[in-house]
Design a protein around this motif. Structure first.
Motif, PDB file in Angstrom:
ATOM      1  N   ILE A  34       0.868  -1.174   0.000  1.00  0.00           N
ATOM      2  CA  ILE A  34       0.000   0.000   0.000  1.00  0.00           C
ATOM      3  C   ILE A  34       0.906   1.226   0.000  1.00  0.00           C
ATOM      4  CG2 ILE A  34      -1.710   1.320   1.295  1.00  0.00           C
ATOM      5  CD1 ILE A  34      -2.861  -1.265   2.291  1.00  0.00           C
ATOM      6  N   GLY A  35       0.938   1.913  -1.133  1.00  0.00           N
ATOM      7  CA  GLY A  35       1.864   3.025  -1.261  1.00  0.00           C
ATOM      8  C   GLY A  35       3.285   2.526  -1.157  1.00  0.00           C
ATOM      9  N   CYS A  36       4.176   3.366  -0.677  1.00  0.00           N
ATOM     10  CA  CYS A  36       5.565   3.001  -0.470  1.00  0.00           C
ATOM     11  C   CYS A  36       6.039   3.631   0.833  1.00  0.00           C
ATOM     12  CB  CYS A  36       6.439   3.498  -1.618  1.00  0.00           C
ATOM     13  SG  CYS A  36       6.007   2.845  -3.239  1.00  0.00           S
ATOM     14  N   ALA A  37       6.640   2.824   1.697  1.00  0.00           N
ATOM     15  CA  ALA A  37       7.185   3.294   2.971  1.00  0.00           C
ATOM     16  C   ALA A  37       6.129   3.924   3.863  1.00  0.00           C
ATOM     17  CB  ALA A  37       8.335   4.273   2.723  1.00  0.00           C
ATOM     18  N   GLN A  38       4.887   3.484   3.742  1.00  0.00           N
ATOM     19  CA  GLN A  38       3.821   3.978   4.610  1.00  0.00           C
ATOM     20  C   GLN A  38       3.901   3.298   5.979  1.00  0.00           C
ATOM     21  OE1 GLN A  38       1.372   6.365   3.380  1.00  0.00           O
ATOM     22  NE2 GLN A  38       3.063   6.426   1.944  1.00  0.00           N
ATOM     23  N   SER A  39       3.369   3.939   6.991  1.00  0.00           N
ATOM     24  CA  SER A  39       3.258   3.296   8.293  1.00  0.00           C
ATOM     25  C   SER A  39       2.158   2.234   8.230  1.00  0.00           C
ATOM     26  CB  SER A  39       2.940   4.325   9.378  1.00  0.00           C
ATOM     27  OG  SER A  39       1.725   4.993   9.087  1.00  0.00           O
ATOM     28  N   ASN A  40       2.362   1.139   8.958  1.00  0.00           N
ATOM     29  CA  ASN A  40       1.404   0.025   8.987  1.00  0.00           C
ATOM     30  C   ASN A  40       1.039  -0.451   7.582  1.00  0.00           C
ATOM     31  OD1 ASN A  40       1.103  -0.106  11.865  1.00  0.00           O
ATOM     32  ND2 ASN A  40      -0.093   1.783  11.741  1.00  0.00           N
ATOM     33  N   ALA A  41       2.013  -0.507   6.717  1.00  0.00           N
ATOM     34  CA  ALA A  41       1.777  -0.958   5.337  1.00  0.00           C
ATOM     35  C   ALA A  41       3.072  -1.580   4.822  1.00  0.00           C
ATOM     36  CB  ALA A  41       1.333   0.202   4.456  1.00  0.00           C
ATOM     37  N   TYR A  42       3.308  -2.812   5.218  1.00  0.00           N
ATOM     38  CA  TYR A  42       4.557  -3.475   4.866  1.00  0.00           C
ATOM     39  C   TYR A  42       4.639  -3.781   3.368  1.00  0.00           C
ATOM     40  CZ  TYR A  42       4.611  -4.289   9.920  1.00  0.00           C
ATOM     41  OH  TYR A  42       4.590  -4.134  11.285  1.00  0.00           O
ATOM     42  N   GLY A  43       5.858  -3.970   2.891  1.00  0.00           N
ATOM     43  CA  GLY A  43       6.045  -4.471   1.541  1.00  0.00           C
ATOM     44  C   GLY A  43       5.763  -5.964   1.514  1.00  0.00           C
ATOM     45  N   VAL A  44       5.134  -6.426   0.436  1.00  0.00           N
ATOM     46  CA  VAL A  44       4.816  -7.849   0.291  1.00  0.00           C
ATOM     47  C   VAL A  44       5.645  -8.418  -0.861  1.00  0.00           C
ATOM     48  CG1 VAL A  44       2.999  -9.558  -0.062  1.00  0.00           C
ATOM     49  CG2 VAL A  44       2.489  -7.435   1.164  1.00  0.00           C
ATOM     50  N   TYR A  45       6.203  -9.589  -0.628  1.00  0.00           N
ATOM     51  CA  TYR A  45       7.127 -10.225  -1.569  1.00  0.00           C
ATOM     52  C   TYR A  45       6.697 -11.664  -1.808  1.00  0.00           C
ATOM     53  CZ  TYR A  45      10.000  -6.269  -0.076  1.00  0.00           C
ATOM     54  OH  TYR A  45      10.460  -4.999   0.215  1.00  0.00           O
ATOM     55  N   ALA A  46       6.759 -12.112  -3.051  1.00  0.00           N
ATOM     56  CA  ALA A  46       6.527 -13.534  -3.316  1.00  0.00           C
ATOM     57  C   ALA A  46       7.595 -14.335  -2.578  1.00  0.00           C
ATOM     58  CB  ALA A  46       6.585 -13.811  -4.812  1.00  0.00           C
ATOM     59  N   ASN A  47       7.204 -15.447  -2.000  1.00  0.00           N
ATOM     60  CA  ASN A  47       8.076 -16.278  -1.182  1.00  0.00           C
ATOM     61  C   ASN A  47       8.892 -17.217  -2.071  1.00  0.00           C
ATOM     62  OD1 ASN A  47       9.226 -18.102   0.596  1.00  0.00           O
ATOM     63  ND2 ASN A  47       7.376 -18.406   1.816  1.00  0.00           N
ATOM     64  N   ALA A  48      10.143 -16.841  -2.339  1.00  0.00           N
ATOM     65  CA  ALA A  48      10.978 -17.639  -3.243  1.00  0.00           C
ATOM     66  C   ALA A  48      11.210 -19.035  -2.699  1.00  0.00           C
ATOM     67  CB  ALA A  48      12.310 -16.928  -3.481  1.00  0.00           C
ATOM     68  N   GLY A  49      11.354 -19.165  -1.385  1.00  0.00           N
ATOM     69  CA  GLY A  49      11.573 -20.478  -0.792  1.00  0.00           C
ATOM     70  C   GLY A  49      10.383 -21.404  -0.972  1.00  0.00           C
ATOM     71  N   TYR A  50       9.200 -20.844  -0.903  1.00  0.00           N
ATOM     72  CA  TYR A  50       7.968 -21.632  -1.056  1.00  0.00           C
ATOM     73  C   TYR A  50       7.908 -22.286  -2.435  1.00  0.00           C
ATOM     74  CZ  TYR A  50       2.899 -22.497  -1.390  1.00  0.00           C
ATOM     75  OH  TYR A  50       1.655 -23.060  -1.567  1.00  0.00           O
ATOM     76  N   PHE A  51       8.397 -21.595  -3.443  1.00  0.00           N
ATOM     77  CA  PHE A  51       8.331 -22.105  -4.823  1.00  0.00           C
ATOM     78  C   PHE A  51       9.594 -22.856  -5.236  1.00  0.00           C
ATOM     79  CE2 PHE A  51       5.506 -18.381  -4.754  1.00  0.00           C
ATOM     80  CZ  PHE A  51       4.331 -18.967  -5.198  1.00  0.00           C
ATOM     81  N   ASN A  52      10.646 -22.787  -4.410  1.00  0.00           N
ATOM     82  CA  ASN A  52      11.906 -23.450  -4.735  1.00  0.00           C
ATOM     83  C   ASN A  52      11.744 -24.967  -4.580  1.00  0.00           C
ATOM     84  OD1 ASN A  52      14.559 -23.804  -5.435  1.00  0.00           O
ATOM     85  ND2 ASN A  52      15.394 -23.086  -3.489  1.00  0.00           N
ATOM     86  N   GLN A  53      12.484 -25.706  -5.393  1.00  0.00           N
ATOM     87  CA  GLN A  53      12.435 -27.178  -5.400  1.00  0.00           C
ATOM     88  C   GLN A  53      11.081 -27.720  -5.801  1.00  0.00           C
ATOM     89  OE1 GLN A  53      15.342 -28.777  -5.037  1.00  0.00           O
ATOM     90  NE2 GLN A  53      16.179 -26.712  -4.783  1.00  0.00           N
ATOM     91  N   GLY A  54      10.248 -26.888  -6.352  1.00  0.00           N
ATOM     92  CA  GLY A  54       8.945 -27.322  -6.841  1.00  0.00           C
ATOM     93  C   GLY A  54       8.679 -26.640  -8.159  1.00  0.00           C
ATOM     94  N   TRP A  55       7.910 -25.574  -8.117  1.00  0.00           N
ATOM     95  CA  TRP A  55       7.524 -24.873  -9.335  1.00  0.00           C
ATOM     96  C   TRP A  55       8.746 -24.325 -10.076  1.00  0.00           C
ATOM     97  CZ3 TRP A  55       7.820 -19.980 -11.466  1.00  0.00           C
ATOM     98  CH2 TRP A  55       6.972 -19.738 -12.561  1.00  0.00           C
ATOM     99  N   ILE A  56       9.690 -23.738  -9.362  1.00  0.00           N
ATOM    100  CA  ILE A  56      10.876 -23.169 -10.013  1.00  0.00           C
ATOM    101  C   ILE A  56      11.681 -24.267 -10.695  1.00  0.00           C
ATOM    102  CG2 ILE A  56      13.084 -22.005  -9.623  1.00  0.00           C
ATOM    103  CD1 ILE A  56      11.738 -20.364  -7.445  1.00  0.00           C
ATOM    104  N   THR A  57      11.855 -25.381 -10.011  1.00  0.00           N
ATOM    105  CA  THR A  57      12.601 -26.498 -10.604  1.00  0.00           C
ATOM    106  C   THR A  57      11.948 -26.975 -11.885  1.00  0.00           C
ATOM    107  OG1 THR A  57      13.383 -27.224  -8.424  1.00  0.00           O
ATOM    108  CG2 THR A  57      13.437 -28.847 -10.204  1.00  0.00           C
ATOM    109  N   GLU A  58      10.632 -27.069 -11.874  1.00  0.00           N
ATOM    110  CA  GLU A  58       9.907 -27.537 -13.062  1.00  0.00           C
ATOM    111  C   GLU A  58      10.080 -26.589 -14.239  1.00  0.00           C
ATOM    112  OE1 GLU A  58       5.273 -27.708 -14.412  1.00  0.00           O
ATOM    113  OE2 GLU A  58       5.752 -28.474 -12.421  1.00  0.00           O
ATOM    114  N   LYS A  59      10.072 -25.295 -13.976  1.00  0.00           N
ATOM    115  CA  LYS A  59      10.152 -24.324 -15.067  1.00  0.00           C
ATOM    116  C   LYS A  59      11.575 -24.065 -15.538  1.00  0.00           C
ATOM    117  CE  LYS A  59       5.752 -23.853 -15.001  1.00  0.00           C
ATOM    118  NZ  LYS A  59       4.936 -24.583 -15.993  1.00  0.00           N
ATOM    119  N   THR A  60      12.548 -24.587 -14.830  1.00  0.00           N
ATOM    120  CA  THR A  60      13.941 -24.383 -15.241  1.00  0.00           C
ATOM    121  C   THR A  60      14.631 -25.702 -15.563  1.00  0.00           C
ATOM    122  OG1 THR A  60      14.684 -24.413 -12.917  1.00  0.00           O
ATOM    123  CG2 THR A  60      14.139 -22.273 -13.870  1.00  0.00           C
ATOM    124  N   ASP A  61      13.857 -26.721 -15.917  1.00  0.00           N
ATOM    125  CA  ASP A  61      14.435 -28.048 -16.154  1.00  0.00           C
ATOM    126  C   ASP A  61      14.918 -28.241 -17.583  1.00  0.00           C
ATOM    127  OD1 ASP A  61      12.112 -28.300 -17.594  1.00  0.00           O
ATOM    128  OD2 ASP A  61      11.226 -29.879 -16.359  1.00  0.00           O
TER     129      ASP A  61
END
Length: 430
Positions: A244-271
């Motif tokens: 929500i915006g950038c650097a706002q109070s009570n509004a964290y940045g959200v990031y896709a979880n690379a670890g969650y997709f590692n050894q699964g979806w990422i492996t499949e798409k880079t095989d």
């Protein structure tokens, strides 16, 4: 040119994008959104700029990415949504976007793989792989495991995010030099407890930032890496997605979880199994189309295609994939498409955005060819053809007379309830 956000955004997102300066009125008093420092040249050799094809790096960069080895780059799905490989190029290892003659490796794109469950309205599963036209020997980033990411919950360590994103809450201030900033990991429950859009942050994403704001990633940083220093080795734990915006109070940045997709979806798409995941046709008046879907095997594992399932309106007219596909082999499927039949009952989605008195409705109808193989990683390849139509209509808008300061405050308050991706907008430097 800076590319625009994709067409199928929700009304709240579209309005939020158009009101970027309004965020400043509701957030901390700081002129630097990420409030970080210039990165030292050579510190992040895997850092990658995603650039509009044919543009110079500074004018054309609209997202970040990270080189993960071989011929693959990791980024966010919203960065490449509705884009074809010919639309973009990448520069791997660049530091100064205005100095691409002597920095980085500019490479064309062979294929784009978005997560099949990416949601353009909520930004869930906001991850994509860009396959390059050639294999590179550049330094790659190490991806974190899911267990490593989970372990961060206990200590909330500082993480490092970087990019060429906006530095100002009130103007377009995009640097040519790579910037970086440290932000603390935020456990998922704390992030969810903010409410609103944050309440739906799931295992596919992580949060980072300060409760009081002040340091953050922003527009132009989308797709770039979020890193954790694991005993001297920086590992990628996240991909810049939204906030929500950038650097706002009570509004964290959200990031896709690379670890969650590692050894699964990422492996499949880079095989090493290369194919066309998405073809797009916008406002096309064609009644018949001839489409070609090449398959390339860059892996060391030979495989056979065991079945081809065609959707309604698609007829297979050519197939050179009838024998085993060994390493470095290429084959191709050719199909004839009757557009009327293909668009009669496929998967369909529709979104509307409103600006002023004009409402633009975008309808996407998607048909999918499913190719089954005996490859150990890529046993099923889904090749989508999307027909996109846009229409606009005028709506009656009643406006009241307010002072400019009052209007700005109203826009700022509205923006608090909307969220936006962190991809650069159109014509930022035009």
């Amino acid at each position: 040119m800076k590319n625009s956000l994709y067409g199928n955004v929700s009304v709240s997102v579209a309005l939020c994008v158009s009101l970027t300066p309004a965020f400043a009125s509701a957030g901390p008093d700081t002129s630097r959104i990420i409030n970080g420092t210039q990165a030292a040249k050579g510190d992040w050799p895997f850092m990658t700029a995603v650039i509009s094809e044919g543009s110079d790096a500074y004018q054309g960069q609209f997202c970040g990415a990270s080189f993960i080895g071989g011929r693959y780059v990791l980024t966010a799905s919203h960065c490449v949504n509705k884009m074809s490989p010919d639309d973009i190029e990448v520069s791997v290892g660049i530091h100064d976007l205005s100095n691409e003659d002597t920095e980085g490796q500019r490479v064309g794109v062979q294929a784009i793989y978005m997560h099949e469950d990416y949601n353009a309205n909520t930004f869930s599963n906001d991850i994509a792989i860009i396959e390059l036209k050639q294999e590179l020997t550049s330094t790659s980033v190490e991806l974190a495991t899911n267990s490593l990411v989970d372990s961060l919950e206990a200590s909330n360590p500082d993480l490092t995010v970087m990019g060429w994103g906006n530095l100002s809450t009130t103007t377009n201030d995009y640097p040519n030099i790579l910037y970086q900033v440290d932000v603390p990991y935020v456990d998922r429950s704390t992030c969810q407890n903010i409410g609103g859009s944050y309440s739906t942050v799931g295992e596919d994403a992580i949060c980072a930032g300060y409760a009081e704001g002040g340091k953050d990633s922003c527009q132009g940083d989308s797709g770039g890496p979020l890193l954790y220093n694991d005993n001297g080795t920086y590992k990628q734990v996240g991909i810049v997605s939204w906030g929500i915006g950038c650097a706002q109070s009570n509004a964290y940045g959200v990031y896709a979880n690379a670890g969650y997709f590692n050894q699964g979806w990422i492996t499949e798409k880079t095989d090493g199994v290369s194919y066309t995941q998405n073809k797009y046709y916008t406002n096309s008046d064609a009644t018949q189309l001839t489409l070609q879907f090449p398959l390339r095997n860059y892996s060391s594992e030979s495989f056979d295609i065991t079945n081809i399932a065609l959707p309604a309106g698609f007829t297979l007219t050519g197939n050179t994939c009838t024998s085993e596909l060994a390493q470095d082999d290429t084959c191709q499927l050719t199909v004839q498409v009757d557009v009327a039949t293909a668009t009669a009952s496929p998967t369909s989605s529709s979104t509307s955005t409103t600006s002023g008195s004009t409402t633009v409705t975008t309808t996407t109808k998607r048909s999918t060819i499913t190719v089954t193989t005996d490859h150990s990683q890529s046993s099923e390849l889904k090749m989508n053809t999307s027909f996109i139509t846009t229409s606009s209509s005028d709506t009656t808008t009643t406006t009241s007379t307010k002072s400019s300061s009052g209007a700005s405050l109203g826009l700022g308050l509205f923006a608090i309830f909307a969220y936006m991706s962190r991809r650069k907008k159109a014509l930022d430097h035009a």
